[in-house]
Write an enzyme that holds these catalytic residues in place. Sequence first.
Site, PDB file in Angstrom:
ATOM      1  N   GLY A  14       0.851  -1.203   0.000  1.00 38.95           N
ATOM      2  CA  GLY A  14       0.000   0.000   0.000  1.00 38.95           C
ATOM      3  C   GLY A  14       0.880   1.245   0.000  1.00 38.95           C
ATOM      4  N   GLY A 114       4.193  -6.650   4.600  1.00 34.37           N
ATOM      5  CA  GLY A 114       4.346  -7.631   3.510  1.00 34.37           C
ATOM      6  C   GLY A 114       5.612  -7.372   2.714  1.00 34.37           C
ATOM      7  N   ASP A 138      -0.924   2.319   8.277  1.00 38.10           N
ATOM      8  CA  ASP A 138      -1.546   1.553   9.373  1.00 38.10           C
ATOM      9  C   ASP A 138      -0.774   1.663  10.681  1.00 38.10           C
ATOM     10  OD1 ASP A 138      -2.219  -1.226   7.083  1.00 38.10           O
ATOM     11  OD2 ASP A 138      -3.035   0.807   7.236  1.00 38.10           O
ATOM     12  N   ARG A 274      -5.125   7.515   2.353  1.00 40.68           N
ATOM     13  CA  ARG A 274      -3.775   7.156   1.892  1.00 40.68           C
ATOM     14  C   ARG A 274      -3.183   8.214   0.954  1.00 40.68           C
ATOM     15  NH1 ARG A 274      -3.796   1.082   0.294  1.00 40.68           N
ATOM     16  NH2 ARG A 274      -3.198   1.701  -1.805  1.00 40.68           N
TER      17      ARG A 274
END
Length: 362
Positions: A14, A114, A138, A274
């Site tokens: 992201g 990730g 996050d 975002r």
Amino acid sequence: MAEAKPIAVLTSGGDAPGMNAAIRAIVKVAASRGVPVVGVENGYTGLREGRLRRLTREREGAVVPDGDMDALGAIGGTILGSARELRFHTKEGRAPAIDQLAQFAGLIVVGGNGSLAGAHALAHESATPIVGIPASIDNDVGCSGSAIGVDTALNTIVAACDKICDTARAHRRAFVVEVMGRDCGYLAMAGAIAAGADAVLFREQGRDEEAIVAAVERVIRDGFTRRGKQRVLVIKAEGVAVPCTRLVRLLEDRIGADLPGVDVRATVLGHLVRGGNPSFQDRMIAGRLGLAAVAAVLGGKTDVMAAWQSNAPGGIATSDPAVALHPLEQVLRESAALVDGSSPITKRRVQLMEQVEGMLGL
Ligand code: F6P
């Protein structure tokens, strides 16, 4: 003289506001040391395919940024593009990327958990130094007091809630505003405090649907009757399993009849959280983590992440007192603990929110 091997930088997972500021810092710091930089387009997908973009060039025997890097730090998103490369979960899937790494002096991976897991795997399968920089709105990356993007995301949430409250007051409405964060409730917790919310819902509370609806119904009733409020704001983390629209429908069913003139509405901020130009804080964090990451690569460090205001033991000090290098194995372990609730940091956050829960609606 043969040109020095370039440092490669990629952004992955992201996107987060401040990623471009990290790229800017990496380019400038490396260039100042005479080291060229190439960008890898579209994260690990681009690394597998060898999709490289030159970010520096030679001029009069010196390495300089290629193009206008100055403006880059002020722009949200990532100029390199990003991707979620599922093939990276296997050694076979990473093999094409490993082949690419030999041409680099090192690889700096800017991303969330990730992406850092991919960096950890690469570090074990390649002799090329691999260093991570935490970037995820996050704020669920272990060892780092903040990841790049968190501050900007919180500013976006607060600004959006202020706007929503303007119209909520005009119509004596309750709003449930959903924010991103995946399984981490940090954005909702911090955003609720800053936005003056009357209540906050996050996965770490461990409430079932009935408990959630009852808690919010109580806050709305108290707000409009006992407290005479003109608006009630509830911030909900997306990790709370009850969909925002379902929650609002259940509340309307319970309240609609005996609270005349009170409406309940939902707003899902989604990817708005975002976007946007990075804040001072995110640009500053990105710049200092970029500096530390380049120094780590050139110092031969690998399988580590540059952490901002580290909150875990065992970090390797850098020239920046606010930045320490932590093994990626430790980062990933701490990240898992942040999300499964076993981390003392998560426990402290939940305890703090429990302390203030009764005060928020006053
Ligand atoms: O990890 C950042 C994040 O924005 C999460 O908060 C969110 O759940 C997820 O990414 C959304 O991913 P995508 O943009 O792939 O839908």
